[in-house]
Design an enzyme around this catalytic site. Structure first.
Site, mmCIF file in Angstrom:
data_model
loop_
_atom_site.group_PDB
_atom_site.id
_atom_site.type_symbol
_atom_site.label_atom_id
_atom_site.label_comp_id
_atom_site.label_asym_id
_atom_site.label_seq_id
_atom_site.Cartn_x
_atom_site.Cartn_y
_atom_site.Cartn_z
ATOM 1 N N HIS A 128 -25.401 -10.445 -14.348
ATOM 2 C CA HIS A 128 -26.468 -9.543 -14.861
ATOM 3 C C HIS A 128 -26.574 -8.175 -14.322
ATOM 4 O O HIS A 128 -27.523 -7.093 -14.856
ATOM 5 C CB HIS A 128 -27.925 -9.950 -14.533
ATOM 6 C CG HIS A 128 -28.224 -11.444 -15.181
ATOM 7 N ND1 HIS A 128 -28.399 -11.403 -16.338
ATOM 8 C CD2 HIS A 128 -28.476 -12.388 -14.882
ATOM 9 C CE1 HIS A 128 -28.598 -12.664 -17.085
ATOM 10 N NE2 HIS A 128 -28.778 -13.441 -15.995
ATOM 11 N N HIS A 153 -32.118 -14.623 -10.201
ATOM 12 C CA HIS A 153 -32.651 -14.958 -11.975
ATOM 13 C C HIS A 153 -33.208 -13.752 -12.427
ATOM 14 O O HIS A 153 -34.192 -13.276 -11.892
ATOM 15 C CB HIS A 153 -33.279 -16.236 -11.759
ATOM 16 C CG HIS A 153 -34.042 -16.624 -13.142
ATOM 17 N ND1 HIS A 153 -33.129 -17.103 -14.320
ATOM 18 C CD2 HIS A 153 -35.212 -16.452 -13.845
ATOM 19 C CE1 HIS A 153 -34.086 -17.346 -15.206
ATOM 20 N NE2 HIS A 153 -35.333 -16.985 -14.757
#
Ligand SMILES: *[C@@H]1O[C@H](CO)[C@@H](O)[C@H](O)[C@H]1NC(C)=O
Ligand SMILES: *[C@@H]1O[C@H](CO)[C@@H](O)[C@H](O)[C@H]1NC(C)=O
Ligand SMILES: *[C@@H]1O[C@H](CO)[C@@H](O)[C@H](O)[C@H]1NC(C)=O
Length: 169
Positions: free
Chosen positions: A41, A152
């Site tokens: 990410h 996350h």
């Protein structure tokens, strides 16, 4: 006799070292989750590509190698890792799974969203879109320092009112 005592204390030292190593290796999973979060990410600066489809095709390679499959959707945050880590220190909010270790950015971040356009691993095709959105990360304390690190990416959103704040304690 003295040598025997020495031998025992060395054995004890060895045992202690092994224990420390064991504890250390068991704390590694948290660190590895952070590394995996970064690989999936965080991209800064955003590498040049002829367009966002090409960009996604290039960058999703590293993400897809984790599961040997074409991931359906993935967002890349374009900011320094430290700026993303800092979001962990914002107040806790609910995650989508109702856990309470999520935190949201108070700024809109440059993001590239990659949506699968077919293909078969490792030849995955993507459509990429550049957006500026808020994002929510889940963070956990990583040993040995106990520092909060993101592990996350929970969601991204346009409107700052779109997330669920925790009720006051
Ligand atoms: C989260 O909590 C809400 C309200 O209590 C509930 O309706 C929802 O099903 C829960 N979601 C999950 C993923 O557990
Ligand atoms: C990076 O993060 C900072 C806040 O830490 C924010 O002000 C800035 O706009 C972000 N940059 C991009 C390119 O999203
Ligand atoms: C989506 O990506 C595919 C494969 O790269 C490309 O052929 C197609 O033109 C893209 N579609 C859109 C709407 O950008």
């Amino acid at each position: 006799m003295a040598q025997n005592v020495m031998g025992n204390s060395q054995l004890l030292l060895l045992g202690l070292s092994l224990l420390v190593l064991l504890v250390y290796s068991q704390t590694r999973p948290g660190w590895e989750r952070f590394q995996r979060f970064k690989n999936q990410h965080v991209r800064y600066p955003k590498h040049l590509a002829s367009n966002n489809d090409q960009y996604c095709m290039m960058e999703m390679k590293w993400v897809n190698d984790y599961n040997n499959a074409c991931k359906g959707f993935n967002s890349f945050l374009h900011n320094q890792t430290q700026n993303i880590i800092n979001v962990c220190f914002h107040p806790n909010i609910f995650c989508r799974n109702n856990e309470t270790n999520c935190h949201r950015s108070i700024f809109r971040n440059s993001i590239t969203e990659c949506r699968s356009a077919g293909g078969q691993y490792p030849d995955c095709y993507y459509n990429g879109t550049a957006v500026r959105k808020y994002f929510v990360v889940a963070c956990i304390p990583i040993s040995p320092s106990g520092r909060l690190l993101p592990v996350h990416l929970d969601s991204t959103f346009w409107n700052p009112g779109q997330v669920f704040l925790l009720p006051p304690p």
